[in-house]
Scaffold this motif. Structure first.
Motif, PDB file in Angstrom:
ATOM      1  N   PRO A   1      19.601   0.927  14.705  1.00  0.00           N
ATOM      2  CA  PRO A   1      19.799   0.778  13.257  1.00  0.00           C
ATOM      3  C   PRO A   1      18.622   1.391  12.498  1.00  0.00           C
ATOM      4  CG  PRO A   1      19.165  -1.300  14.241  1.00  0.00           C
ATOM      5  CD  PRO A   1      19.394  -0.350  15.371  1.00  0.00           C
ATOM      6  N   PRO A   2      18.817   1.793  11.242  1.00  0.00           N
ATOM      7  CA  PRO A   2      17.704   2.375  10.487  1.00  0.00           C
ATOM      8  C   PRO A   2      16.599   1.349  10.288  1.00  0.00           C
ATOM      9  CG  PRO A   2      19.610   2.036   9.061  1.00  0.00           C
ATOM     10  CD  PRO A   2      20.042   1.748  10.454  1.00  0.00           C
ATOM     11  N   PRO A   3      15.352   1.797  10.228  1.00  0.00           N
ATOM     12  CA  PRO A   3      14.254   0.845  10.061  1.00  0.00           C
ATOM     13  C   PRO A   3      14.307   0.190   8.689  1.00  0.00           C
ATOM     14  CG  PRO A   3      13.453   3.094   9.893  1.00  0.00           C
ATOM     15  CD  PRO A   3      14.885   3.175  10.295  1.00  0.00           C
ATOM     16  N   PRO A   4      13.820  -1.066   8.599  1.00  0.00           N
ATOM     17  CA  PRO A   4      13.820  -1.740   7.295  1.00  0.00           C
ATOM     18  C   PRO A   4      12.826  -1.051   6.352  1.00  0.00           C
ATOM     19  CG  PRO A   4      12.616  -3.033   8.902  1.00  0.00           C
ATOM     20  CD  PRO A   4      13.243  -1.899   9.640  1.00  0.00           C
ATOM     21  N   PRO A   5      13.063  -1.127   5.062  1.00  0.00           N
ATOM     22  CA  PRO A   5      12.121  -0.504   4.122  1.00  0.00           C
ATOM     23  C   PRO A   5      10.749  -1.169   4.215  1.00  0.00           C
ATOM     24  CG  PRO A   5      13.766  -1.818   2.949  1.00  0.00           C
ATOM     25  CD  PRO A   5      14.177  -1.770   4.372  1.00  0.00           C
ATOM     26  N   LYS A   6       9.699  -0.364   4.053  1.00  0.00           N
ATOM     27  CA  LYS A   6       8.337  -0.891   4.180  1.00  0.00           C
ATOM     28  C   LYS A   6       8.009  -1.789   2.989  1.00  0.00           C
ATOM     29  CE  LYS A   6       6.370   2.843   6.878  1.00  0.00           C
ATOM     30  NZ  LYS A   6       5.328   3.865   6.965  1.00  0.00           N
ATOM     31  N   LYS A   7       7.257  -2.860   3.263  1.00  0.00           N
ATOM     32  CA  LYS A   7       6.836  -3.768   2.205  1.00  0.00           C
ATOM     33  C   LYS A   7       5.682  -3.139   1.444  1.00  0.00           C
ATOM     34  CE  LYS A   7       8.169  -7.958   4.636  1.00  0.00           C
ATOM     35  NZ  LYS A   7       7.707  -9.206   5.238  1.00  0.00           N
ATOM     36  N   LEU A   8       5.618  -3.453   0.170  1.00  0.00           N
ATOM     37  CA  LEU A   8       4.515  -2.943  -0.650  1.00  0.00           C
ATOM     38  C   LEU A   8       3.238  -3.702  -0.327  1.00  0.00           C
ATOM     39  CD1 LEU A   8       6.246  -2.643  -4.143  1.00  0.00           C
ATOM     40  CD2 LEU A   8       5.725  -0.804  -2.546  1.00  0.00           C
ATOM     41  N   THR A   9       2.119  -3.003  -0.339  1.00  0.00           N
ATOM     42  CA  THR A   9       0.832  -3.668  -0.159  1.00  0.00           C
ATOM     43  C   THR A   9       0.487  -4.414  -1.443  1.00  0.00           C
ATOM     44  OG1 THR A   9      -0.388  -1.752  -0.958  1.00  0.00           O
ATOM     45  CG2 THR A   9       0.048  -1.844   1.405  1.00  0.00           C
ATOM     46  N   LYS A  10      -0.559  -5.243  -1.373  1.00  0.00           N
ATOM     47  CA  LYS A  10      -0.963  -5.998  -2.559  1.00  0.00           C
ATOM     48  C   LYS A  10      -1.355  -5.051  -3.683  1.00  0.00           C
ATOM     49  CE  LYS A  10      -2.396 -10.493  -0.939  1.00  0.00           C
ATOM     50  NZ  LYS A  10      -3.430 -11.509  -1.054  1.00  0.00           N
ATOM     51  N   TRP A  11      -2.060  -3.972  -3.324  1.00  0.00           N
ATOM     52  CA  TRP A  11      -2.484  -3.029  -4.354  1.00  0.00           C
ATOM     53  C   TRP A  11      -1.275  -2.332  -4.974  1.00  0.00           C
ATOM     54  CZ3 TRP A  11      -5.447  -1.529  -7.961  1.00  0.00           C
ATOM     55  CH2 TRP A  11      -5.320  -0.254  -8.496  1.00  0.00           C
TER      56      TRP A  11
ATOM     57  N   GLN B   1       1.781  -3.478  -5.249  1.00  0.00           N
ATOM     58  CA  GLN B   1       2.449  -4.448  -6.127  1.00  0.00           C
ATOM     59  C   GLN B   1       1.699  -4.568  -7.450  1.00  0.00           C
ATOM     60  OE1 GLN B   1       2.550  -8.057  -3.873  1.00  0.00           O
ATOM     61  NE2 GLN B   1       4.302  -7.408  -2.602  1.00  0.00           N
ATOM     62  N   PHE B   2       0.358  -4.684  -7.370  1.00  0.00           N
ATOM     63  CA  PHE B   2      -0.469  -4.802  -8.561  1.00  0.00           C
ATOM     64  C   PHE B   2      -0.331  -3.556  -9.439  1.00  0.00           C
ATOM     65  CE2 PHE B   2      -4.590  -4.032 -10.638  1.00  0.00           C
ATOM     66  CZ  PHE B   2      -4.695  -5.188 -11.396  1.00  0.00           C
ATOM     67  N   ALA B   3      -0.329  -2.369  -8.782  1.00  0.00           N
ATOM     68  CA  ALA B   3      -0.232  -1.130  -9.539  1.00  0.00           C
ATOM     69  C   ALA B   3       1.130  -1.015 -10.221  1.00  0.00           C
ATOM     70  CB  ALA B   3      -0.458   0.061  -8.615  1.00  0.00           C
ATOM     71  N   LEU B   4       2.201  -1.486  -9.567  1.00  0.00           N
ATOM     72  CA  LEU B   4       3.528  -1.468 -10.190  1.00  0.00           C
ATOM     73  C   LEU B   4       3.575  -2.386 -11.410  1.00  0.00           C
ATOM     74  CD1 LEU B   4       6.116  -1.401  -7.264  1.00  0.00           C
ATOM     75  CD2 LEU B   4       5.843   0.272  -9.087  1.00  0.00           C
ATOM     76  N   GLN B   5       2.966  -3.583 -11.289  1.00  0.00           N
ATOM     77  CA  GLN B   5       2.962  -4.533 -12.399  1.00  0.00           C
ATOM     78  C   GLN B   5       2.204  -3.974 -13.596  1.00  0.00           C
ATOM     79  OE1 GLN B   5       1.223  -8.028 -10.755  1.00  0.00           O
ATOM     80  NE2 GLN B   5       3.129  -8.715  -9.746  1.00  0.00           N
ATOM     81  N   ARG B   6       1.072  -3.319 -13.325  1.00  0.00           N
ATOM     82  CA  ARG B   6       0.225  -2.814 -14.406  1.00  0.00           C
ATOM     83  C   ARG B   6       0.611  -1.405 -14.862  1.00  0.00           C
ATOM     84  NH1 ARG B   6      -4.537  -5.994 -15.208  1.00  0.00           N
ATOM     85  NH2 ARG B   6      -3.881  -8.023 -14.438  1.00  0.00           N
TER      86      ARG B   6
END
Length: 157
Positions: free
Chosen positions: A27-37, A39-44
């Protein structure tokens, strides 16, 4: 269809669509999780920095050179680029010191190649005695080059 490359066939699925899905063994690999940075960069709303090249084209020499660091000093600045070299008391003042440095480096490189070949022999990657044969051939070729240089000097070439 025929094209300038040659004959080409257009493959279509049974239902007439152009896409053909091939089965996967896993099966295709699961999508990679975002790192803390991340996630923070997306929020800001912080955009990721684009990478800057570590090399720069030098138009004077026509080569790519390292911008900073030890590689900029070592890889780009050989003895040929040194404008002045000290002549010691016992050295011939009319001999070319840059030629001497090139010969010394060539000797170090040859010694390194011999050591690498001997290590490969010990590891069983090369047949026994091949390093010695290689070293003898290099010495023979160097003697031939030296004789040829001497003959050219005598002829005034």
């Amino acid at each position: 269809k025929s094209s300038d490359v040659g004959l080409m066939a257009k493959l279509t699925a049974a239902d007439g669509s152009a896409a053909i899905k091939l089965p996967r063994s896993l099966p295709p690999p699961p999508p990679k999780k975002l790192t803390k940075w991340e996630q923070f960069a997306l929020q800001r709303g912080i955009a990721p920095k684009s990478k800057r090249s570590r090399k720069q084209f030098d138009e004077a020499t026509g080569e790519w050179k390292h911008l900073t660091g030890s590689l900029s000093n070592k890889a780009n600045a050989g003895p040929e680029s040194w404008p002045i070299l000290e002549v010691k008391k016992n050295d011939d003042p009319y001999a070319d010191p840059w030629e001497k440095l090139r010969e010394e480096k060539k000797g170090r490189v040859e010694k390194n190649v011999e050591a690498r070949m001997r290590n490969a022999e010990r590891a069983g990657l090369l047949e026994k005695g091949s390093a010695n044969r290689h070293a003898k051939n290099l010495k023979k070729m160097e003697k031939q080059r030296e004789v040829q240089r001497e003959n050219e000097r005598k002829k005034g070439l």
